[in-house]
Design an enzyme around this catalytic site. Structure first.
Site, PDB file in Angstrom:
ATOM      1  N   SER A  34       0.834  -1.193   0.000  1.00 48.75           N
ATOM      2  CA  SER A  34       0.000   0.000   0.000  1.00 48.75           C
ATOM      3  C   SER A  34       0.880   1.258   0.000  1.00 48.75           C
ATOM      4  CB  SER A  34      -0.955  -0.052   1.197  1.00 48.75           C
ATOM      5  OG  SER A  34      -1.976   0.899   1.084  1.00 48.75           O
ATOM      6  N   ASP A  40     -10.069  -4.686  -4.216  1.00 49.97           N
ATOM      7  CA  ASP A  40      -9.457  -3.727  -3.288  1.00 49.97           C
ATOM      8  C   ASP A  40     -10.266  -2.423  -3.244  1.00 49.97           C
ATOM      9  OD1 ASP A  40      -7.793  -1.987  -1.858  1.00 49.97           O
ATOM     10  OD2 ASP A  40      -5.966  -2.823  -2.721  1.00 49.97           O
ATOM     11  N   HIS A  72      -7.956  -5.472   0.171  1.00 48.93           N
ATOM     12  CA  HIS A  72      -6.672  -4.810   0.437  1.00 48.93           C
ATOM     13  C   HIS A  72      -5.899  -5.677   1.422  1.00 48.93           C
ATOM     14  CE1 HIS A  72      -4.162  -1.296   0.035  1.00 48.93           C
ATOM     15  NE2 HIS A  72      -4.112  -1.100   1.347  1.00 48.93           N
TER      16      HIS A  72
END
Length: 228
Positions: free
Chosen positions: A123, A177, A208
């Site tokens: 991320s 996601d 995610h």
């Protein structure tokens, strides 16, 4: 002459999967997490691989605008929910400099040269890993970008390093996601492809997160890269 001082080395969780590792992975966590977040994957990721040294640094504490200004571990401020305009460039570049210091520390303290160092991140950490790896002045072993996107994309063509023009890239992203939509990861993949990079791209039916198949795919990719 460059008189800038190197940034203070970030504290980190350090793990060696076996004796005398010849490769390192510097792995950057996501927003609000810390260096402990991905440490538990080490046994599964390294199964059957030559010894690896892992460095899981803790991002500095900073105020994050989209979280009401709350202070948390973050590689840069996120100012907007619009991913195209969310990255705080000054904070991002500060984190890139801190990654540079970690790469140099692997050489000076552990005898592991840059071309044996992988940069990895999830991320927000993946965004920093991509930006830092593509601009690093010496060849790196590879970059691993999980569930992420690429900030400063419009500056990459002019800022990227010739030394890493052919850096191996592993990207994994979840098709479900909701935090960093997969279309943004695919855009980063395509931008890299347009500059001549070959990206090992993997799409997974997940949100995610990281799942076992992704770890297995990454392990196989590392086995090939470490054997080069």
């Amino acid at each position: 002459m460059d008189t800038r001082q190197a940034p203070e080395l970030l504290p980190a969780v350090e793990i060696a999967s076996g004796p005398s590792p010849r490769h390192s992975i510097i792995w950057l966590h996501g927003l609000g997490a810390d260096g402990h977040d991905f440490a538990p994957i080490v046994p599964e990721l390294t199964r059957g691989l030559a010894p690896l040294r892992f460095v899981f640094p803790h991002a500095p504490q900073r105020a994050v605008t989209i979280n009401g200004g709350l202070r948390m571990r973050a590689w840069y401020d996120i100012r907007s929910f619009d991913l195209g305009h969310r990255a705080d460039e000054a904070g991002l570049r500060e984190s890139m400099a801190q990654v540079e210091a970690l790469i140099e520390h692997e050489r000076s303290a552990h005898g592991i040269a840059a071309d044996k160092v992988f940069l990895a991140g999830f991320s927000q950490g993946g965004a920093v890993a991509l930006c830092a790896a593509l601009r690093h002045a010496q060849p790196l072993a590879g970059v691993i970008a999980l569930s992420t996107y690429m900030p400063l994309a419009d500056q990459l063509a002019s800022e990227r390093s010739a030394a890493n023009a052919r850096i191996p890239v592993f990207m994994g992203h979840g098709s479900l996601d909701p935090v960093v939509p997969q279309v943004l990861g695919a855009a980063a993949r395509d931008a890299l492809g347009a500059l001549g990079h070959t990206v090992d791209w993997h799409s997974y039916t997940m949100a995610h997160a990281v799942l076992p198949q992704e770890i297995a795919d990454l392990r196989a990719w590392l086995a090939r890269r470490m054997g080069d």
